[in-house]
Each structure stands twice: as C-alpha cells, then as structure tokens.
Design an enzyme around this catalytic site. Structure first.
Site, short mmCIF file in Angstrom:
data_model
loop_
_atom_site.label_atom_id
_atom_site.label_comp_id
_atom_site.label_asym_id
_atom_site.label_seq_id
_atom_site.Cartn_x
_atom_site.Cartn_y
_atom_site.Cartn_z
N CYS A 115 8.88 12.32 -11.16
CA CYS A 115 9.14 10.89 -10.97
C CYS A 115 9.26 10.16 -12.30
O CYS A 115 9.86 9.09 -12.38
CB CYS A 115 8.06 10.26 -10.11
SG CYS A 115 6.39 10.51 -10.74
N GLU A 138 2.03 6.38 -5.96
CA GLU A 138 2.83 6.72 -7.14
C GLU A 138 4.14 7.29 -6.61
O GLU A 138 4.18 8.42 -6.11
CB GLU A 138 2.12 7.75 -8.02
CG GLU A 138 2.90 8.05 -9.30
CD GLU A 138 2.34 9.20 -10.10
OE1 GLU A 138 3.14 9.98 -10.64
OE2 GLU A 138 1.10 9.32 -10.17
N ALA A 150 10.62 6.37 0.28
CA ALA A 150 10.78 6.32 1.73
C ALA A 150 9.48 6.68 2.44
O ALA A 150 9.05 5.98 3.37
CB ALA A 150 11.91 7.25 2.17
#
Length: 515
Positions: free
Chosen positions: A295, A260, A241
């Site tokens: 992540c 990233e 986002a």
C-alpha cells in the site's frame, strides 16, 4: 550469513484447523477452502473456513480469557510478549519459507519480517508502563475534589491482516492489542493463511488459552467478527472497498475501527535531486520485489521536465537488471508473483487500459520478462511495468493497482504539480527528492499524506506514527498512539468530603451539570 532454510515439508504447519481457546478446533461444518502456491498456481492443501458459529465460539473463548488477561501485571504481560518475540526470531527462516510458498514473495526478502514482528512485540512490551492516566486540576480547590483518569483495555479485538506480509502483520499488529490488556482474534488473508497457522503453532504454549486466536476464513468469518457484540474493535490492513464494508457494519453497532488501506502514492523529484540516489529510490519505491503489492508503493513518479528523460532511462535499466522473477522459495529470486489469478487479471486489465488511454509502455507489460528469466509455468506473474507520458486523467494515475505497474508523469509547474498529486482519494505516503530544505518543507506542508519521506522511500520506523488520511485509512500504527487506540479512558471524580455544599454554587456557575 545466508539463512539456513529447512525443506518446505518441514516448515509447513501441521494444523489446518481453527486455533482458539488455546486449542486446534475443527470447524463446526468442517468447511474447507483451497490455498495455493502463487508461484506455480498449484494447490497446497485445504484450510479450515470459519463459519458464524465458529466465530461465536472463538469470541466467547477470547472474552473469557480477557477477564483474566486484563488483570495480569505489567511484568507478566511483558514476559509473555518477549518470549513470543524470541520464538519468532528463532524460527525466522521457516516462517519466511512458509510465507513465500503461500504468498509468492521471494523468500530471501521475507526473512526480515520475523525480526520486524519480534521488534514490535518487544517495543509494545516496553510501552506497557505508559498505560497510565493523569491527575487533573478541576475548577475548585483540590481539597474538595480529586479528578483523574485511568486507561482500561477494551476487550476482544479482531485484526484482519493483509496478504502481502501475513505473519509479519499478524505478529506485529497483535502486539499493541495484547500489551493493552486485550485479547485478539486474527483473521489471516483467505488467499495465504499458512504462515499465520504456523505462527499459531509456535505461540500455542506461550500465551494463556484464548489470548491469541487465529481464525482462517472468508467473507462469512469477517462479517461475523465485525458484527459480534463482544468484539469491541475491528482493525484492517487491506483494500479501501473492504474497509468501507467493515466500517459500515461496525458503525451500525457504534464499534470502533482502525484502518490501514490503499495508496496511490506520489514520488516527486525536483531538478536538484541527487540523480544516482533518485534512480535507485524510484526503482525501490515501487516494491517490485513483491510485485508491487504494497500500500505504500510510490506508484506515481513525478519527474521534473529537466531530468525526466535521463532518470526514466536509468530507472528502466535498473528495473530490467535488478528484478528476476521466479519461484518464490528460490533464494536467488528477486521478484515474486501476484497473490492470485484474480490479482494477475486485474493488473493486466490496468495495463491494457493504460495502452488504450495513450500511455507509453517503456518496459514490461506482459506476464513474464524474457530478459530476466522465465518464471515457473502457471504462476501469477506480471513483468515489472513502467508507463511514461501518463496523464492525470488515466486510470493508472488515479486508481490503486496493487501490482508492479509504475506511472511516470512529467511536470514543470509546481502549483499544477501539487493539484495533481492531491487529486486522488488516497493519502497514505509521499516522497520528495530535493537538496533544498526550503523546497522540502514547502512540499511537506502541501502534500496530502499521512507519512512523507524526504530523499527516501518505503521505510518504516518503530515509534514513528504510520497511517493515512482520506481513503487511505483511520488511525496510526507502529507508535504509542497505536497502543492507546486499544484502550478506553475512564474519568474519575472523587468527592473528598466536605464538598457537598459546592453543588448549588457550581450549578449556578455553569461548571457542572446533572446530565
């Protein structure tokens, strides 16, 4: 030997202001925001909150410094960077302590972050000689024309770092920027700026004023950096986002970006996998140590039907025994908290949705784990949580949670497996567990991800490109491509004399134009 951690009071940064132009600067409006200890929920202090005016001043200082920094020799630049790397290694324990105090990550697991940042500084310092162009052949004899390229720095670069490893990302990701002859403005995560401020204190007298700048702040600071005309490139490690907001703003100014972003990464286990190694890897790949806040976490685990039950049972046992949540600054803690109350609420909402949609809760699901010890009251803890009987349509199978929640899916048909693995908008990493090389190669080609491990999880290797596809990002880090990404290529054509007669001939041949 275990590191010797100083008292937290001695490790914390003395300065809570903005750092730019080689000096600590009070915000123009003296705006401040609270920063917390996520292990307890208690306020640590108030940190400067950069405004648009502060950003203007910092960018002007960074641009002024750039005009000199870009002219430094290779040896000079390497000397600055290697001195910075040595300082990070020297202060690894205190940086880890500050990091854990402000992020909730276990201190014992954070010590390595200083080494990783230092290694990146050394690595990119060593790559500076690769900033060279090429002599290129043209369509006509070389006695008429000389064609070559040069690589030039871009200018001021803004790098936004994530809240899971702030000082590591700040130290490591500044390396390629300054190695390329640029100056950098680092925006720490607003939830956890303290380790970046301590980093600024340590490097205050290393680089010339304005080369490395650190601006804590919120949305206004980020917007101002993204939109400032003298900021030539913006790089983010963060959420999809936020990345899309930055790309929209930067794109309107034709500004380059590097991203990233998130991941919903798949770990795929075939029947022939080494079960003992697989079990350890499934538990490790979720990054429960820092509460799943990575992540690259392999949060979707696809177990073949023939090994599903055994592997699931053993993974649950390893997770229950292996992760002890607690105060992040306690060296015996093996699992940290989430970064904020908002993050805790988000993760608990995903857990609730999984139950509502019919997933089977195997372990965890609450705010602390009685089997592993009760964390400090008020901390933003969530148990290591594993759901089985997950189907591809469930939210926990489709959306990045960024928390300690693993989804286990059963598979038997390979073509259907690939369809499900690739059905998300993410494409950061993937892991394949098999002893068969042909199976591994077949899956490598089909999995949509920027980085694939075979019989491993979560490891990064300097000099090996890391980054994602689809919504997981743009660009590659930790490699020579990262260095090149912070340079511009200039093409040069030199008429060596006696070649003016070629103009009409080349035009007629369609090999040059006057546009």
């Amino acid at each position: 030997m275990a590191p010797n951690f100083p008292p937290i009071e001695e490790a914390l940064p003395l300065h809570h202001d903005l750092f730019y132009d080689g000096k600590w600067q009070t915000p123009i409006t003296d705006s401040r925001r609270e920063t917390l200890n996520p292990s307890t929920g208690q306020v640590i202090g108030k940190i400067a909150d950069a405004s648009t005016t502060d950003v203007d001043k910092a960018v002007e200082a960074a641009h002024k410094a750039f005009l000199s920094w870009k002219k430094t020799t290779m040896a000079e630049r390497q000397g600055y960077m290697r001195r910075a790397a040595a300082i990070l290694r020297e202060h690894a324990a205190e940086l880890a302590l500050v990091e854990s105090y402000n992020t909730g990550n276990p201190v014992a697991a954070m010590v390595i972050d200083a080494e990783r940042a230092a290694n990146a500084l050394d690595y990119f310092a060593g790559l500076i000689p690769m900033l060279r162009g090429e002599v290129l052949p043209g369509p006509f004899p070389t006695e008429d024309y000389l064609h070559y390229t040069v690589r030039e720095p871009m200018g001021v670069v803004a790098r936004f770092v994530a809240s899971n490893h702030p000082f590591m990302f700040a130290g490591a990701r500044m390396a390629s920027v300054i190695a390329g002859g640029n100056t950098v403005i680092i925006k720490p995560p607003e939830q956890a700026p303290l380790s970046c401020l301590r980093l600024a204190e340590l490097l205050e007298n290393v680089f010339p004023p304005g080369v490395v700048n650190i601006l804590p702040g919120g949305a206004e600071c980020g917007q101002a950096l993204t939109c400032h005309p003298l900021v030539r490139k913006v790089s983010l490690i963060g959420s999809v986002a936020t990345g899309k907001i930055i790309m929209r703003n930067a794109g309107s100014l034709m500004k380059q970006t590097s991203m990233e972003l998130g991941g919903k990464n798949a770990l795929i286990a075939f029947p022939d996998a080494d079960i003992d190694h697989l079990v350890r890897s499934v538990a490790a790949g979720m990054n429960f140590t820092w509460a799943g806040q990575s992540c690259g976490s392999t949060s979707r685990v696809f177990l073949h039907d023939s090994i599903h039950d055994e592997v699931l049972a053993r993974v649950v046992e390893v997770v229950r025994k292996g992760f002890r949540p607690g105060l992040a600054t306690d060296p015996t803690t093996t699992m940290g908290s989430l970064i904020s109350k908002a993050a805790q609420d988000r993760v608990l909402n995903y857990i609730a949705s999984a139950r509502e949609e019919g997933a089977r809760l195997v372990t965890g699901g609450g705010m602390f784990d009685d089997l592993a010890g009760t964390p400090v009251e008020g901390g933003f803890f969530v148990q290591p949580t594993i759901f089985a009987d997950v189907t591809p349509d469930m939210k926990i199978a489709r959306e990045e949670i960024f928390g300690p929640v693993m989804s286990v899916l059963r598979w038997s048909d390979e073509s259907e497996l690939i369809r499900i693995v690739n059905s998300t908008n993410y494409g950061l990493t993937g892991s394949i567990f098999t002893k068969d090389l042909a199976t591994a190669q077949r899956m490598i080609r089909q999995v949509e991800a920027g980085f694939v491990w075979v019989n491993d999880v979560c490891k990064h290797f300097l000099n090996v490109p890391y980054g994602g596809i689809k919504d997981s990002g743009i660009g590659r880090d930790e490699c020579i491509d990262e260095l090149f990404a912070y340079t511009n290529i200039k093409s040069v054509n030199i008429n060596l004399g006696g070649a003016t007669h070629l103009g009409s001939r080349l035009s007629q041949a369609g090999q040059i134009s006057n546009t």
